[in-house]
Design an enzyme around this catalytic site. Structure first.
Site, mmCIF file in Angstrom:
data_model
loop_
_atom_site.group_PDB
_atom_site.id
_atom_site.type_symbol
_atom_site.label_atom_id
_atom_site.label_comp_id
_atom_site.label_asym_id
_atom_site.label_seq_id
_atom_site.Cartn_x
_atom_site.Cartn_y
_atom_site.Cartn_z
ATOM 1 N N ASN A 120 -9.202 34.986 6.785
ATOM 2 C CA ASN A 120 -8.548 35.724 7.773
ATOM 3 C C ASN A 120 -7.390 35.142 8.500
ATOM 4 O O ASN A 120 -7.294 33.959 8.208
ATOM 5 C CB ASN A 120 -9.739 35.944 8.993
ATOM 6 C CG ASN A 120 -10.506 37.154 8.649
ATOM 7 O OD1 ASN A 120 -10.091 38.261 8.419
ATOM 8 N ND2 ASN A 120 -11.968 37.167 8.829
ATOM 9 N N HIS A 175 -7.982 44.604 9.171
ATOM 10 C CA HIS A 175 -9.339 43.949 9.607
ATOM 11 C C HIS A 175 -9.085 43.432 10.977
ATOM 12 O O HIS A 175 -8.651 42.192 10.951
ATOM 13 C CB HIS A 175 -9.665 43.174 8.475
ATOM 14 C CG HIS A 175 -10.928 42.351 8.811
ATOM 15 N ND1 HIS A 175 -12.178 42.978 9.039
ATOM 16 C CD2 HIS A 175 -11.318 41.126 8.691
ATOM 17 C CE1 HIS A 175 -12.938 42.174 8.983
ATOM 18 N NE2 HIS A 175 -12.666 41.117 9.006
HETATM 19 N N1 APR Z 1 -9.092 24.226 -0.625
HETATM 20 C C1 APR Z 1 -10.359 24.629 -0.858
HETATM 21 N N2 APR Z 1 -11.063 24.635 0.201
HETATM 22 C C2 APR Z 1 -10.710 24.381 1.487
HETATM 23 C C3 APR Z 1 -9.410 24.215 1.846
HETATM 24 C C4 APR Z 1 -8.501 24.199 0.747
HETATM 25 N N3 APR Z 1 -7.240 23.762 1.020
HETATM 26 N N4 APR Z 1 -9.326 24.261 3.261
HETATM 27 C C5 APR Z 1 -10.502 24.542 3.603
HETATM 28 N N5 APR Z 1 -11.491 24.493 2.690
HETATM 29 C C6 APR Z 1 -12.858 24.905 2.727
HETATM 30 C C7 APR Z 1 -13.588 24.106 4.079
HETATM 31 O O1 APR Z 1 -13.825 22.680 3.579
HETATM 32 C C8 APR Z 1 -14.820 24.977 3.976
HETATM 33 O O2 APR Z 1 -16.139 24.642 3.094
HETATM 34 O O3 APR Z 1 -13.105 26.338 3.086
HETATM 35 C C9 APR Z 1 -14.475 26.428 3.741
HETATM 36 C C10 APR Z 1 -14.777 27.454 4.468
HETATM 37 O O4 APR Z 1 -15.777 27.643 5.013
HETATM 38 P P1 APR Z 1 -16.409 27.970 6.348
HETATM 39 O O5 APR Z 1 -15.911 26.934 7.466
HETATM 40 O O6 APR Z 1 -18.190 28.243 6.030
HETATM 41 O O7 APR Z 1 -15.938 29.632 6.487
HETATM 42 P P2 APR Z 1 -16.726 30.892 6.299
HETATM 43 O O8 APR Z 1 -17.539 31.319 7.064
HETATM 44 O O9 APR Z 1 -17.045 30.616 4.865
HETATM 45 O O10 APR Z 1 -15.325 31.807 6.273
HETATM 46 C C11 APR Z 1 -14.328 31.372 5.435
HETATM 47 O O11 APR Z 1 -13.703 33.901 5.348
HETATM 48 O O12 APR Z 1 -14.466 35.739 6.469
HETATM 49 C C12 APR Z 1 -13.594 34.685 6.381
HETATM 50 O O13 APR Z 1 -12.908 34.438 8.783
HETATM 51 C C13 APR Z 1 -13.276 33.902 7.516
HETATM 52 O O14 APR Z 1 -11.241 32.877 7.065
HETATM 53 C C14 APR Z 1 -12.734 32.657 7.108
HETATM 54 C C15 APR Z 1 -13.194 32.570 5.645
#
Ligand code: APR
Length: 307
Positions: A120, A175
């Site tokens: 998002n 969304h």
């Molecule tokens: N490359 C790879 N992974 C990354 C990077 C990157 N550059 N930057 C962040 N991450 C990883 C984080 O380390 C984390 O493990 O992305 C993951 C995001 O996971 P969560 O914080 O658990 O978020 P989540 O609930 O999975 O949501 C992810 O989906 O529904 C949407 O709004 C929500 O934008 C959010 C996304």
């Protein structure tokens, strides 16, 4: 050759996507994250459910984007969630930097893939992914309207005590707060909800749908929804990988359809091996059409902030 599917971001949504992909036997899975250990541990854990559940997918966890090489489909869930004190615009800029980095890697290692965005703010991140990738617009799409309409369907089923699978809901647009639930096209066992529910009840369901994500965040306190989001993303992935051509409301590139141009926005589209195969036009009331225009304006405002 076994189909290779990559999931970027091994957080709640990404890891649950990997689990669902494996359980559906859709191919081998590569789970990528920047945090060391997390994708490796979660991938191993998911794969060890194979002998119990009965799937043969190889599930690999990695911090190295080179491992996504030759993926057919890449699901992008990498990103940050909004923290206290952070504005929506701050989040937009931070996630834009992450998506730019991730998509540059996809371009490098999986140049023939289809990109399915989940991060998002969805419609703007999908637009950015399309720009950065240089892919044709049919090979970049976003998940969220399917999630929004699943939420609407759930609320209707609960209200009418109807089987949830008999409710066919429609939600278009962005969304976010300005998403466009479409009661005129929403049915239960083929009957319009406008004949089954009062205007007032429909209004309440529309508002609850628009706040569906926030309702869950309020319960969870830390983190946001991931069971339904991952279900929606994997349902779309399956349509692409199995070339079903099913019409699924997705964030797609509009080029004149519904009077909308040069943005990613939630519209009904046939999904298949080429990604977005065709945008489908459905009938809308004047009011719904106006709401869709408003929704599109909000997306364009956000898109302008990351140009
Ligand atoms: N490359 C790879 N992974 C990354 C990077 C990157 N550059 N930057 C962040 N991450 C990883 C984080 O380390 C984390 O493990 O992305 C993951 C995001 O996971 P969560 O914080 O658990 O978020 P989540 O609930 O999975 O949501 C992810 O989906 O529904 C949407 O709004 C929500 O934008 C959010 C996304």
């Amino acid at each position: 050759m076994t189909t290779k599917i990559s999931v970027i971001g091994a957080g709640n949504v990404g890891a649950t996507c990997a689990q669902r992909l494996a359980e559906k036997n859709l191919g081998d899975i590569v789970l990528v994250d920047i945090v060391e250990g997390i994708p490796q541990g979660k991938a191993l854990d998911i794969m060890q459910s194979g002998p119990v559940v009965g799937f043969n997918s190889l599930v690999i966890g990695t911090n190295d984007f080179a491992d996504i090489k030759d993926s057919s489909l890449v699901i992008v869930t990498a990103g940050l969630a909004r923290k206290p004190g952070m504005s929506r615009d701050d989040l937009l800029k931070m996630n834009a930097a992450i998506i730019t980095d991730v998509v540059n890697n996809i371009k490098k290692y999986a140049p023939n893939s289809i990109i399915l965005l989940v991060t998002n703010p969805l419609d703007t991140m999908t637009y950015l992914a399309w720009k950065v990738s240089g892919f044709p617009p049919n090979r970049v799409l976003g998940m969220a309207p399917l999630l929004d309409l699943a939420r609407m369907a759930t609320f209707i089923a609960l209200e009418l005590n109807a089987p949830i699978t008999e409710v066919k809901a429609v939600v278009l647009g962005t969304h976010g707060d300005l998403m466009v639930p479409v009661p005129s096209q929403t049915t239960v066992k083929g009957q319009s909800i406008t004949e089954l529910l009062s205007d007032n009840k429909i209004k309440q369901i529309v508002t609850r749908t628009q706040n569906g994500g926030a309702e869950i965040v309020a319960h969870l306190k830390t983190g946001s929804a991931y069971y339904a989001p991952s279900a929606a993303a994997v349902y779309m992935a399956e349509a692409v990988l199995k070339d079903t051509k099913e019409t699924i409301i997705s964030s797609v590139y509009a080029n004149g359809e519904y009077g909308l141009k040069d943005l990613y926005v939630g519209l009904p589209a046939k999904l298949g091996k080429n990604g977005v195969e065709e945008i489908v036009e459905i009938e809308l009331t004047e009011e719904e059409r106006a709401a869709l225009q408003k929704s599109a304006e909000a997306i364009k405002n956000n898109n302008a902030k990351i140009q």
